[in-house]
Write a protein that holds these residues in place. Structure first.
Motif, PDB file in Angstrom:
ATOM      1  N   LYS A   1       0.879  -1.125   0.122  1.00 37.84           N
ATOM      2  CA  LYS A   1      -0.027  -0.092   0.201  1.00 37.84           C
ATOM      3  C   LYS A   1       1.030   1.259   0.085  1.00 37.84           C
ATOM      4  N   PRO A   2       0.361   2.137  -0.610  1.00 39.39           N
ATOM      5  CA  PRO A   2       1.281   3.462  -0.544  1.00 39.39           C
ATOM      6  C   PRO A   2       1.429   4.341   0.597  1.00 39.39           C
ATOM      7  N   HIS A   3       0.665   3.876   1.787  1.00 39.14           N
ATOM      8  CA  HIS A   3       0.769   4.720   2.794  1.00 39.14           C
ATOM      9  C   HIS A   3       1.365   3.658   3.898  1.00 39.14           C
ATOM     10  N   THR A   4       1.998   2.689   3.750  1.00 40.22           N
ATOM     11  CA  THR A   4       2.456   1.890   4.685  1.00 40.22           C
ATOM     12  C   THR A   4       3.800   2.560   5.122  1.00 40.22           C
ATOM     13  N   PRO A   5       4.041   2.384   6.364  1.00 40.71           N
ATOM     14  CA  PRO A   5       5.042   3.125   7.400  1.00 40.71           C
ATOM     15  C   PRO A   5       6.284   2.585   6.793  1.00 40.71           C
ATOM     16  N   PRO A   6       7.435   3.404   6.817  1.00 38.11           N
ATOM     17  CA  PRO A   6       8.672   2.612   6.393  1.00 38.11           C
ATOM     18  C   PRO A   6       9.074   1.487   7.451  1.00 38.11           C
ATOM     19  N   ALA A   7       8.695   1.726   8.852  1.00 44.75           N
ATOM     20  CA  ALA A   7       9.210   0.833   9.731  1.00 44.75           C
ATOM     21  C   ALA A   7       8.790  -1.019   9.335  1.00 44.75           C
ATOM     22  N   LEU A   8       7.272  -0.793   9.092  1.00 43.32           N
ATOM     23  CA  LEU A   8       6.608  -2.050   8.565  1.00 43.32           C
ATOM     24  C   LEU A   8       7.094  -2.578   7.424  1.00 43.32           C
ATOM     25  N   ARG A   9       7.705  -1.733   6.356  1.00 39.88           N
ATOM     26  CA  ARG A   9       8.379  -2.472   5.324  1.00 39.88           C
ATOM     27  C   ARG A   9       9.675  -3.050   5.788  1.00 39.88           C
ATOM     28  N   GLN A  10      10.341  -2.492   6.707  1.00 39.44           N
ATOM     29  CA  GLN A  10      11.786  -3.076   7.032  1.00 39.44           C
ATOM     30  C   GLN A  10      11.382  -4.384   7.696  1.00 39.44           C
ATOM     31  N   ARG A  11      10.385  -4.355   8.434  1.00 37.96           N
ATOM     32  CA  ARG A  11      10.167  -5.812   9.118  1.00 37.96           C
ATOM     33  C   ARG A  11      10.099  -6.664   8.164  1.00 37.96           C
ATOM     34  N   LEU A  12       8.903  -6.402   7.297  1.00 28.67           N
ATOM     35  CA  LEU A  12       8.887  -7.448   6.150  1.00 28.67           C
ATOM     36  C   LEU A  12       9.877  -7.906   5.361  1.00 28.67           C
ATOM     37  N   LEU A  13      10.871  -6.763   5.080  1.00 24.57           N
ATOM     38  CA  LEU A  13      12.339  -7.389   4.592  1.00 24.57           C
ATOM     39  C   LEU A  13      13.140  -8.239   5.306  1.00 24.57           C
ATOM     40  N   GLU A  14      12.996  -8.047   6.596  1.00 24.32           N
ATOM     41  CA  GLU A  14      13.635  -8.734   7.542  1.00 24.32           C
ATOM     42  C   GLU A  14      13.293 -10.139   7.405  1.00 24.32           C
ATOM     43  N   ILE A  15      11.899 -10.319   7.381  1.00 23.68           N
ATOM     44  CA  ILE A  15      11.224 -11.635   7.289  1.00 23.68           C
ATOM     45  C   ILE A  15      11.747 -12.473   6.002  1.00 23.68           C
ATOM     46  N   MET A  16      11.752 -11.641   4.810  1.00 25.72           N
ATOM     47  CA  MET A  16      12.001 -12.224   3.565  1.00 25.72           C
ATOM     48  C   MET A  16      13.304 -12.581   3.673  1.00 25.72           C
ATOM     49  N   PHE A  17      14.370 -11.841   3.951  1.00 27.56           N
ATOM     50  CA  PHE A  17      15.744 -12.192   4.078  1.00 27.56           C
ATOM     51  C   PHE A  17      16.211 -13.328   5.155  1.00 27.56           C
ATOM     52  N   GLU A  18      15.775 -12.903   6.288  1.00 25.24           N
ATOM     53  CA  GLU A  18      16.408 -13.811   7.403  1.00 25.24           C
ATOM     54  C   GLU A  18      15.592 -15.024   7.586  1.00 25.24           C
ATOM     55  N   THR A  19      14.179 -15.124   7.117  1.00 25.59           N
ATOM     56  CA  THR A  19      13.576 -16.323   7.380  1.00 25.59           C
ATOM     57  C   THR A  19      13.320 -17.149   5.920  1.00 25.59           C
ATOM     58  N   HIS A  20      13.155 -16.513   4.994  1.00 31.57           N
ATOM     59  CA  HIS A  20      12.928 -17.178   3.793  1.00 31.57           C
ATOM     60  C   HIS A  20      14.274 -17.244   2.929  1.00 31.57           C
ATOM     61  N   ASN A  21      15.005 -16.450   3.262  1.00 34.88           N
ATOM     62  CA  ASN A  21      16.539 -16.529   2.438  1.00 34.88           C
ATOM     63  C   ASN A  21      16.472 -16.042   1.054  1.00 34.88           C
ATOM     64  N   LEU A  22      15.286 -15.174   0.695  1.00 29.97           N
ATOM     65  CA  LEU A  22      15.262 -14.600  -0.492  1.00 29.97           C
ATOM     66  C   LEU A  22      16.410 -13.945  -0.895  1.00 29.97           C
ATOM     67  N   PRO A  23      16.823 -14.015  -2.273  1.00 30.83           N
ATOM     68  CA  PRO A  23      18.030 -13.367  -2.709  1.00 30.83           C
ATOM     69  C   PRO A  23      17.780 -11.820  -2.993  1.00 30.83           C
ATOM     70  N   ALA A  24      16.524 -11.518  -3.219  1.00 28.45           N
ATOM     71  CA  ALA A  24      16.167 -10.086  -3.701  1.00 28.45           C
ATOM     72  C   ALA A  24      14.800  -9.953  -3.209  1.00 28.45           C
ATOM     73  N   VAL A  25      14.293  -8.575  -2.866  1.00 24.64           N
ATOM     74  CA  VAL A  25      13.113  -8.506  -2.864  1.00 24.64           C
ATOM     75  C   VAL A  25      12.692  -6.928  -3.144  1.00 24.64           C
ATOM     76  N   PHE A  26      11.572  -6.360  -3.577  1.00 22.86           N
ATOM     77  CA  PHE A  26      11.215  -5.297  -4.086  1.00 22.86           C
ATOM     78  C   PHE A  26       9.740  -5.188  -3.809  1.00 22.86           C
ATOM     79  N   PHE A  27       9.616  -3.740  -3.157  1.00 28.84           N
ATOM     80  CA  PHE A  27       8.243  -3.636  -2.686  1.00 28.84           C
ATOM     81  C   PHE A  27       7.777  -2.508  -3.888  1.00 28.84           C
ATOM     82  N   LEU A  28       6.548  -2.765  -4.453  1.00 32.82           N
ATOM     83  CA  LEU A  28       6.091  -2.232  -5.600  1.00 32.82           C
ATOM     84  C   LEU A  28       4.644  -1.608  -5.015  1.00 32.82           C
TER      85      LEU A  28
END
Length: 620
Positions: free
Chosen positions: A157-184
């Motif tokens: 969503k366009p109005h999501t706070p940056p802190a929540l996006r960072q949490r989701l990035l941590e989930i993608m990288f640290e839990t699922h070991n994804l090589p790259a993530v992009f928020f659109l």
């Protein structure tokens, strides 16, 4: 700017976690590979001292609509949850409202600790379910067909706070070991899907309707508007209310008598089978001489009451009291299929599961075209009470068109209203077998909340806005109290540990802007220290304080007036448009200024007028 490139054999993944459904698939495909409901049934891990790092004791369940989860008559301790907060639209769990629970929170609300990780853990389980079960990605890490070899594009969503996006990035990288993530941004993705870079996107979602202006590939956050009163769920609630009225009005005594007779047939059939079995057993025991019972003394099989006739051969209609006193009262509302099958008791499940089953039935009626219809310009809602619209609907054309419909002066609203009132009705058979008829006027009244300017629908949208503002204020107060209490606990723990000479680094874990990862914090949430031979566990609230503090400015419904440094108040920030395209903007723009009570058509114009003057022509 860092880039990531993959070969031809590896496709990127695209995921969209919405308030109603979660969709995930491969980039370049015409449709997603997996679509499943975002609302799931979970059983919380209420015992925080069992050493488990998960908020849930079992995996989420999705087979709960037509049957109970824990046995045939009970749902156990399961609760319906959704990772998307219906008030804000974020992947966020406010304090004391863990994971956007849909239940009535039976019992003491203080027993459920606020944990901002709960919705994020649910998102992680959704992705894990999609990777392994829906997409069929293997568990062999050496294979190319593995989740950690596929980059992920996640719609946001366009109005999501940056802190929540960072949490989701941590989930993608640290839990699922994804090589790259992009928020659109989802609005930008909608524009790209039709080959445009500038447009005004109207997203009629499940929990709300959002209008987002996109100019040259960037979201203009100043023009984003959100109406929580106009959504698919609100339409389903109206369909449900409409069907309840139809069941009560058209069903009536004939429906109850027919259902009682059906139950009586079933009970008599069961008694006939039981009597035959008893007769066979008694006959067998009498032949062997092990009992002195007489078969002739068995009670005869009762005749079916619904075939009784009088001397002239006519059927005898029995009263409700003669049909059996063991039958429970028949509910006078739209019963889902599971409740009909529980005749004659018609017992309902727990409140969240029962209401969701009714909403599912209302959704089917809506999607079949029987529950919704759009009237012509000048149509007057039959639910309008008082005012010019109500007079036009009741006076048979003696009044003139209301001022809100000046664009349709050539069409008499009373004529359009009478045309729909006298139009043909659509037949529908309820799950209990009762045939009813749905008028076109009732179907039009359902969607009038999206278009109607009469007093009834205007008051409905304004009431939804007031309720949303009130809920956001409750979120703000809860977060402030939560953070204040946590700060007091941190001060006391720091003082106590300073006295005993202990290190406080583990206590301060949970800062979303620190080097501590999601996996590390998740595994350390139940870690503790031994004091006097007793192990002390840290509460999940320890790792949620910093996240709530970072999201607090974005939950506020009023702009900050002090400490901004630019001398602008709320009106100045809105008029000058100090936000950058697609970003958070100035400090004054970091608050929840997206709410409105206007209908979607007016929201499009308001969103464009909030942007710069040179952008308005392109957006409209």
């Amino acid at each position: 700017m860092s880039t990531y490139s993959v070969g031809k054999d590896i496709q990127a993944l695209v995921a969209d976690i919405g308030s109603f459904s979660t969709k995930i698939g491969y980039a370049g495909d015409d449709h997603p590979q997996a679509v499943y409901n975002s609302t799931t049934a979970i059983e919380r891990n209420n015992n925080g001292n069992n050493g488990s790092s998960s908020n849930f004791s079992r995996a989420p369940r999705r087979d709960f609509v037509t049957r109970c989860i824990d046995g045939s008559e009970s749902d156990g301790n399961y609760d319906l949850v959704n990772p998307v907060d219906p008030v804000t639209g974020w992947l966020f769990s406010p304090p004391n409202k863990s994971c956007s629970s849909l239940s009535s929170n039976d019992g003491n609300a203080d027993d459920k600790l606020g944990d901002a990780w709960e919705s994020h853990e649910l998102v992680s389980q959704y992705l894990q379910h999609a990777f392994q079960n829906a997409l069929g990605l293997g568990n062999n890490s050496a294979s190319l067909d593995h989740a950690h070899n596929h980059p992920l594009l996640l719609l946001d969503k366009p109005h999501t706070p940056p802190a929540l996006r960072q949490r989701l990035l941590e989930i993608m990288f640290e839990t699922h070991n994804l090589p790259a993530v992009f928020f659109l941004r989802d609005a930008i993705a909608s524009c790209y899907a039709v080959g445009r870079t500038t447009a005004t996107v109207v997203d009629v979602g499940y929990s709300s309707t959002m209008v987002t202006p996109v100019y040259e590939g960037f979201v203009e956050t100043r023009g984003v508007l959100r109406n929580n009163g106009c959504g698919a769920k609100a339409a389903e609630e109206r369909v449900l209310s409409m069907m309840d009225g139809i069941v009560k009005k058209q069903g009536g005594r004939r429906r109850k008598d027919r259902m009682r007779r059906t139950n009586q047939r079933r009970l008599e059939k069961e008694s006939t089978v039981n009597a035959s079995m008893n007769a066979s057993m008694n006959a067998g025991t009498a032949a062997t001489g092990t009992t002195t019972g007489n078969i002739d003394q068995l009670s005869p099989v009762p005749k079916r009451a619904y075939v009784k006739r009088d001397a002239a051969g006519h059927f005898i209609k029995e009263s409700a009291s003669q049909l059996g006193s063991s039958n429970a009262p028949i509910p006078e509302y739209l019963m889902p299929l599971y409740q009909v099958r529980r005749a004659p008791s018609y017992t309902a499940r727990s409140a969240p599961f029962h209401h969701w089953s009714r909403l599912t039935l209302a959704r089917e009626i809506k999607e079949m075209g029987l529950g919704v219809a759009v009237g012509p310009m000048g149509y007057v809602s039959s639910e309008a009470s008082g005012g010019a619209n109500g007079a036009a609907a009741s006076n048979g054309g003696e009044t003139t068109a209301p001022e809100s419909n000046t664009a349709s002066d050539s069409i008499n609203p009373a004529t359009a209203n009478n045309m729909f009132l006298t139009s043909s009705k659509l037949p529908y058979t309820l799950p209990d077998g009762t045939p009813v008829e749905i008028t076109t006027a009732s179907r039009c009244d359902v969607v009038e909340m999206f278009f109607g300017n009469d007093e009834y629908n205007v008051n409905y949208r304004e009431q939804a806005l007031d309720e949303t503002m009130q809920q956001l204020e409750e979120y703000e107060n809860e977060i402030e109290e939560f953070v204040a209490e946590r700060e007091d606990e941190e001060d006391s723990k720091t003082t106590m540990m300073g006295m005993i000479g202990s290190n406080t680094d583990s206590v301060m874990a949970g800062d979303p802007y620190s080097n501590t990862s999601y996996r590390g914090e998740k595994s350390s949430r139940h870690a503790g220290v031994r004091r006097g031979g007793k192990k002390t566990y840290y509460s999940p609230n320890t790792i949620s304080t910093k996240l709530y503090s970072a999201c607090l400015p974005y939950v506020r419904t009023a702009p900050p007036t002090t400490g901004t440094g630019d001398g602008l108040d709320g009106a100045g920030a809105a008029s000058t448009g100090g936000s950058t395209a697609g970003g958070g903007g100035s400090v004054n723009d970091n608050y929840f200024h997206y709410l409105t009570s206007a209908p979607p058509a007016q929201m499009v114009c308001d969103a464009a007028f909030r942007c710069d003057r040179d952008q308005q022509a392109s957006l409209l």
